[in-house]
Design a protein around this motif. Structure first.
Motif, PDB file in Angstrom:
ATOM      1  N   ARG A 197       0.836  -1.215   0.000  1.00  0.00           N
ATOM      2  CA  ARG A 197       0.000   0.000   0.000  1.00  0.00           C
ATOM      3  C   ARG A 197       0.863   1.253   0.000  1.00  0.00           C
ATOM      4  NH1 ARG A 197      -3.033  -3.105   3.703  1.00  0.00           N
ATOM      5  NH2 ARG A 197      -2.100  -1.976   5.444  1.00  0.00           N
ATOM      6  N   PHE A 198       1.924   1.224   0.813  1.00  0.00           N
ATOM      7  CA  PHE A 198       2.826   2.377   0.900  1.00  0.00           C
ATOM      8  C   PHE A 198       3.375   2.733  -0.474  1.00  0.00           C
ATOM      9  CE2 PHE A 198       6.918   4.378   1.337  1.00  0.00           C
ATOM     10  CZ  PHE A 198       6.804   5.227   2.431  1.00  0.00           C
ATOM     11  N   HIS A 199       3.943   1.757  -1.151  1.00  0.00           N
ATOM     12  CA  HIS A 199       4.593   2.042  -2.431  1.00  0.00           C
ATOM     13  C   HIS A 199       3.589   2.359  -3.537  1.00  0.00           C
ATOM     14  CE1 HIS A 199       8.755   1.321  -1.285  1.00  0.00           C
ATOM     15  NE2 HIS A 199       8.322   0.333  -0.533  1.00  0.00           N
ATOM     16  N   ASN A 200       2.410   1.791  -3.468  1.00  0.00           N
ATOM     17  CA  ASN A 200       1.412   2.075  -4.493  1.00  0.00           C
ATOM     18  C   ASN A 200       0.802   3.461  -4.355  1.00  0.00           C
ATOM     19  OD1 ASN A 200       1.787  -0.294  -5.814  1.00  0.00           O
ATOM     20  ND2 ASN A 200      -0.115  -1.261  -5.166  1.00  0.00           N
ATOM     21  N   ARG A 201       1.099   4.148  -3.279  1.00  0.00           N
ATOM     22  CA  ARG A 201       0.652   5.536  -3.129  1.00  0.00           C
ATOM     23  C   ARG A 201       1.696   6.515  -3.655  1.00  0.00           C
ATOM     24  NH1 ARG A 201      -1.683   3.870   2.475  1.00  0.00           N
ATOM     25  NH2 ARG A 201      -3.896   3.618   1.982  1.00  0.00           N
ATOM     26  N   THR A 202       2.773   6.000  -4.226  1.00  0.00           N
ATOM     27  CA  THR A 202       3.755   6.873  -4.855  1.00  0.00           C
ATOM     28  C   THR A 202       3.688   6.666  -6.374  1.00  0.00           C
ATOM     29  OG1 THR A 202       5.571   5.247  -4.725  1.00  0.00           O
ATOM     30  CG2 THR A 202       5.242   6.689  -2.828  1.00  0.00           C
ATOM     31  N   ASP A 203       4.295   7.598  -7.113  1.00  0.00           N
ATOM     32  CA  ASP A 203       4.212   7.528  -8.569  1.00  0.00           C
ATOM     33  C   ASP A 203       5.002   6.357  -9.141  1.00  0.00           C
ATOM     34  OD1 ASP A 203       2.688  10.022  -9.409  1.00  0.00           O
ATOM     35  OD2 ASP A 203       4.194  10.872  -8.073  1.00  0.00           O
ATOM     36  N   ARG A 204       6.130   6.033  -8.495  1.00  0.00           N
ATOM     37  CA  ARG A 204       6.963   4.922  -8.947  1.00  0.00           C
ATOM     38  C   ARG A 204       7.669   4.317  -7.739  1.00  0.00           C
ATOM     39  NH1 ARG A 204       9.677   6.709 -14.737  1.00  0.00           N
ATOM     40  NH2 ARG A 204       7.827   7.788 -15.506  1.00  0.00           N
ATOM     41  N   THR A 205       8.020   3.047  -7.871  1.00  0.00           N
ATOM     42  CA  THR A 205       8.821   2.370  -6.860  1.00  0.00           C
ATOM     43  C   THR A 205      10.083   1.845  -7.524  1.00  0.00           C
ATOM     44  OG1 THR A 205       6.919   1.716  -5.521  1.00  0.00           O
ATOM     45  CG2 THR A 205       8.928   0.417  -5.252  1.00  0.00           C
ATOM     46  N   LEU A 206      11.233   2.210  -6.961  1.00  0.00           N
ATOM     47  CA  LEU A 206      12.515   1.799  -7.521  1.00  0.00           C
ATOM     48  C   LEU A 206      13.073   0.609  -6.757  1.00  0.00           C
ATOM     49  CD1 LEU A 206      14.258   5.244  -8.137  1.00  0.00           C
ATOM     50  CD2 LEU A 206      12.647   3.989  -9.585  1.00  0.00           C
ATOM     51  N   VAL A 207      13.526  -0.399  -7.497  1.00  0.00           N
ATOM     52  CA  VAL A 207      14.164  -1.578  -6.916  1.00  0.00           C
ATOM     53  C   VAL A 207      15.492  -1.784  -7.642  1.00  0.00           C
ATOM     54  CG1 VAL A 207      11.958  -2.639  -6.310  1.00  0.00           C
ATOM     55  CG2 VAL A 207      13.039  -3.194  -8.493  1.00  0.00           C
ATOM     56  N   PRO A 208      16.450  -2.504  -7.021  1.00  0.00           N
ATOM     57  CA  PRO A 208      17.784  -2.582  -7.612  1.00  0.00           C
ATOM     58  C   PRO A 208      17.997  -3.659  -8.655  1.00  0.00           C
ATOM     59  CG  PRO A 208      17.804  -3.534  -5.424  1.00  0.00           C
ATOM     60  CD  PRO A 208      16.433  -2.983  -5.625  1.00  0.00           C
ATOM     61  N   GLU A 209      17.083  -4.606  -8.788  1.00  0.00           N
ATOM     62  CA  GLU A 209      17.314  -5.652  -9.792  1.00  0.00           C
ATOM     63  C   GLU A 209      16.013  -6.232 -10.316  1.00  0.00           C
ATOM     64  OE1 GLU A 209      17.326  -9.306  -9.397  1.00  0.00           O
ATOM     65  OE2 GLU A 209      16.268  -9.152  -7.498  1.00  0.00           O
ATOM     66  N   THR A 210      16.095  -6.847 -11.503  1.00  0.00           N
ATOM     67  CA  THR A 210      14.916  -7.229 -12.278  1.00  0.00           C
ATOM     68  C   THR A 210      14.083  -8.310 -11.603  1.00  0.00           C
ATOM     69  OG1 THR A 210      16.125  -6.683 -14.303  1.00  0.00           O
ATOM     70  CG2 THR A 210      14.150  -8.017 -14.538  1.00  0.00           C
ATOM     71  N   ARG A 211      14.721  -9.311 -11.016  1.00  0.00           N
ATOM     72  CA  ARG A 211      13.964 -10.380 -10.375  1.00  0.00           C
ATOM     73  C   ARG A 211      13.058  -9.842  -9.278  1.00  0.00           C
ATOM     74  NH1 ARG A 211      17.656 -15.745  -9.187  1.00  0.00           N
ATOM     75  NH2 ARG A 211      17.611 -16.634 -11.285  1.00  0.00           N
ATOM     76  N   LEU A 212      13.579  -8.926  -8.486  1.00  0.00           N
ATOM     77  CA  LEU A 212      12.768  -8.341  -7.418  1.00  0.00           C
ATOM     78  C   LEU A 212      11.627  -7.520  -8.003  1.00  0.00           C
ATOM     79  CD1 LEU A 212      12.243  -7.801  -4.435  1.00  0.00           C
ATOM     80  CD2 LEU A 212      13.931  -5.949  -4.541  1.00  0.00           C
ATOM     81  N   ALA A 213      11.886  -6.801  -9.075  1.00  0.00           N
ATOM     82  CA  ALA A 213      10.832  -6.020  -9.726  1.00  0.00           C
ATOM     83  C   ALA A 213       9.699  -6.932 -10.178  1.00  0.00           C
ATOM     84  CB  ALA A 213      11.403  -5.249 -10.913  1.00  0.00           C
ATOM     85  N   GLU A 214      10.054  -8.061 -10.760  1.00  0.00           N
ATOM     86  CA  GLU A 214       9.035  -9.001 -11.220  1.00  0.00           C
ATOM     87  C   GLU A 214       8.250  -9.594 -10.052  1.00  0.00           C
ATOM     88  OE1 GLU A 214      11.458 -11.735 -13.346  1.00  0.00           O
ATOM     89  OE2 GLU A 214      11.574 -10.490 -15.165  1.00  0.00           O
ATOM     90  N   ALA A 215       8.943  -9.926  -8.966  1.00  0.00           N
ATOM     91  CA  ALA A 215       8.274 -10.505  -7.801  1.00  0.00           C
ATOM     92  C   ALA A 215       7.298  -9.520  -7.174  1.00  0.00           C
ATOM     93  CB  ALA A 215       9.301 -10.957  -6.770  1.00  0.00           C
ATOM     94  N   LEU A 216       7.706  -8.260  -7.059  1.00  0.00           N
ATOM     95  CA  LEU A 216       6.820  -7.259  -6.457  1.00  0.00           C
ATOM     96  C   LEU A 216       5.622  -6.978  -7.361  1.00  0.00           C
ATOM     97  CD1 LEU A 216       9.301  -4.675  -4.877  1.00  0.00           C
ATOM     98  CD2 LEU A 216       8.152  -6.618  -3.801  1.00  0.00           C
ATOM     99  N   THR A 217       5.841  -6.949  -8.659  1.00  0.00           N
ATOM    100  CA  THR A 217       4.740  -6.728  -9.588  1.00  0.00           C
ATOM    101  C   THR A 217       3.702  -7.837  -9.457  1.00  0.00           C
ATOM    102  OG1 THR A 217       6.180  -5.545 -11.139  1.00  0.00           O
ATOM    103  CG2 THR A 217       4.121  -6.431 -12.011  1.00  0.00           C
ATOM    104  N   GLU A 218       4.162  -9.075  -9.299  1.00  0.00           N
ATOM    105  CA  GLU A 218       3.236 -10.193  -9.122  1.00  0.00           C
ATOM    106  C   GLU A 218       2.425 -10.058  -7.838  1.00  0.00           C
ATOM    107  OE1 GLU A 218       5.528 -13.746  -9.278  1.00  0.00           O
ATOM    108  OE2 GLU A 218       5.932 -13.600 -11.442  1.00  0.00           O
ATOM    109  N   ARG A 219       2.979  -9.397  -6.839  1.00  0.00           N
ATOM    110  CA  ARG A 219       2.272  -9.204  -5.565  1.00  0.00           C
ATOM    111  C   ARG A 219       1.285  -8.045  -5.608  1.00  0.00           C
ATOM    112  NH1 ARG A 219       6.891  -9.359  -0.891  1.00  0.00           N
ATOM    113  NH2 ARG A 219       7.890 -11.336  -1.449  1.00  0.00           N
TER     114      ARG A 219
END
Length: 401
Positions: free
Chosen positions: A154-176
């Motif tokens: 919820r915290f991160h979805n209230r911001t315009d973008r969320t930055l992560v350091p690597e692609t695997r984590l980006a994919e995992a968070l998107t799935e969540r």
């Protein structure tokens, strides 16, 4: 990442960065932010820092610094939460309105900053720097893990973008259910961290000659770092090489207990700058047993120092370590395999070890913090252009863990 540097982004006059951790604290978040701030300022952007007061931070060390009340977390003194009412941040940002706000941490200070920025309709980018979603189980708070994960989403979805350091984590968070997740990699100071920093004097102080393998860990001495595995691997290595040494650089809540249980280990405390670079370069193998990283900047620092890395196959190691070339990568569900990899790597023939050391350095020589900071500036500028305020305060759908 190549040495080619992006051109400067569209001019940003002023950026506010909010974080519960910053220099002189020694951790990956503080290190990353220091480089991002330096990069923005190099491109003539004014950067305001809103961070908790820290007694070890000299007055005047940072320009445009706005310290807030800082409270240490019980049992984890080196981590401080920032406490400030959103209204006070609103007053600051009304008088000195930033083009964008970057919120690096999701604690009380980040929560206040998010709400103040939303009320003022400021473009806001957040950073997913720390795996708080995995920490609960390490501190007896396992039943709260699901609640923590939902809060973070919820915290991160209230911001315009969320930055992560690597692609695997980006994919995992998107799935969540995280929205607008973008990857911002990490750099390393290849001038500071260099094989030439190797010190025979330092090794002699550890009681290690050139034939004795020195194993190194750098990071917090805390439950989530899985340090028991590194100690177990070291004991196996000692059985074959009694002169081996294990050096632990860092501090944390587990230090006293580790020292009591393993008085023969070398506890170096927190090291910084050129001193830290000497510790890296004077080791022969970097042991990194952690399973709770978003990235792991220390992995790059070890590789830049010409030190092969033993790590689980994810985060920075997955991206930058080549198995059996510059270190060893082990499946995350195979602690026994990790120990075997550490033992085998510590006992390599000298000529093989030298090849690994050269490959470790060569694999990260092209990484640049300047490139990362320049890309960070581009992301902030894009957030300003695309900002419409619709992400904050709306309905957030986050999957259960």
């Amino acid at each position: 990442m190549s040495k080619k540097i992006l051109p400067p982004p569209a001019p940003l006059q002023r950026v506010s960065i909010v974080s519960e951790t910053y220099a002189p604290e020694a951790n990956g978040v503080a290190t990353t932010l220091s480089h991002l701030v330096a990069g923005l300022r190099q491109d003539t952007t004014r950067v305001d820092l809103i961070v908790p007061h820290h007694p070890a931070r000299p007055r005047g060390q940072e320009t445009n610094l706005y310290p807030v009340c800082g409270v240490s977390i019980p049992g984890y003194r080196e981590v401080r939460c920032g406490l400030v009412r959103p209204r006070l941040l609103e007053e600051l940002w009304r008088s000195q309105r930033p083009d964008a706000v970057y919120i690096a941490t999701e604690g009380p200070l980040g929560w206040s900053a998010q709400r103040a920025a939303a009320r003022l309709r400021l473009p806001t980018v957040s950073g997913f720097h720390t795996r708080f979603d995995t920490y609960a189980s390490h501190y007896g708070l396992g039943p709260l893990n699901g609640a923590v994960q939902r809060y973070l989403c919820r915290f991160h979805n209230r911001t315009d973008r969320t930055l992560v350091p690597e692609t695997r984590l980006a994919e995992a968070l998107t799935e969540r259910g995280y929205r607008n997740v973008e990857t911002l990699g990490r750099g390393v100071d290849t001038h500071r961290f260099h094989p030439d920093r190797r010190s025979a004097t330092l090794r002699a102080g550890w009681g290690a000659d050139d034939r004795a393998p020195v194993l190194l860990y750098v990071g917090r001495l805390a439950a989530e770092k899985n340090l028991g595995l590194a100690v177990e691997a070291f004991r196996h290595i000692q059985h074959v090489q009694p002169a081996a040494r294990l050096v632990l650089v860092g501090d944390g809540p587990m230090r006293a207990e580790l020292q009591r249980q393993h008085p023969d280990l070398i506890f170096a405390g927190v090291r910084r700058g050129a001193d830290l670079a000497r510790y890296y370069a004077s080791a022969d193998l970097f042991l990194f047993p952690s399973l709770s990283e978003t990235f792991g900047n220390v992995t790059l620092e070890a590789l830049a120092s010409g030190v092969p890395v033993i790590a689980f196959d994810y985060a920075a190691a997955h991206r930058h370590v080549e198995d059996a070339v510059s270190g060893r990568l082990v499946a995350r569900d195979d602690p026994g395999g990790w120990i075997e990899a550490a033992v085998g790597s510590a006992l390599l023939a000298p000529e093989t070890r030298q090849r690994w050391q050269k490959a470790a350095r060569a694999g990260v020589e092209s990484l640049s913090w300047q490139h990362v900071a320049r890309r960070f500036g581009h992301i902030l500028a894009e957030a300003v252009r695309g900002h419409d305020g619709l992400n904050r305060g709306g309905v957030t759908l986050c999957s259960k863990p």
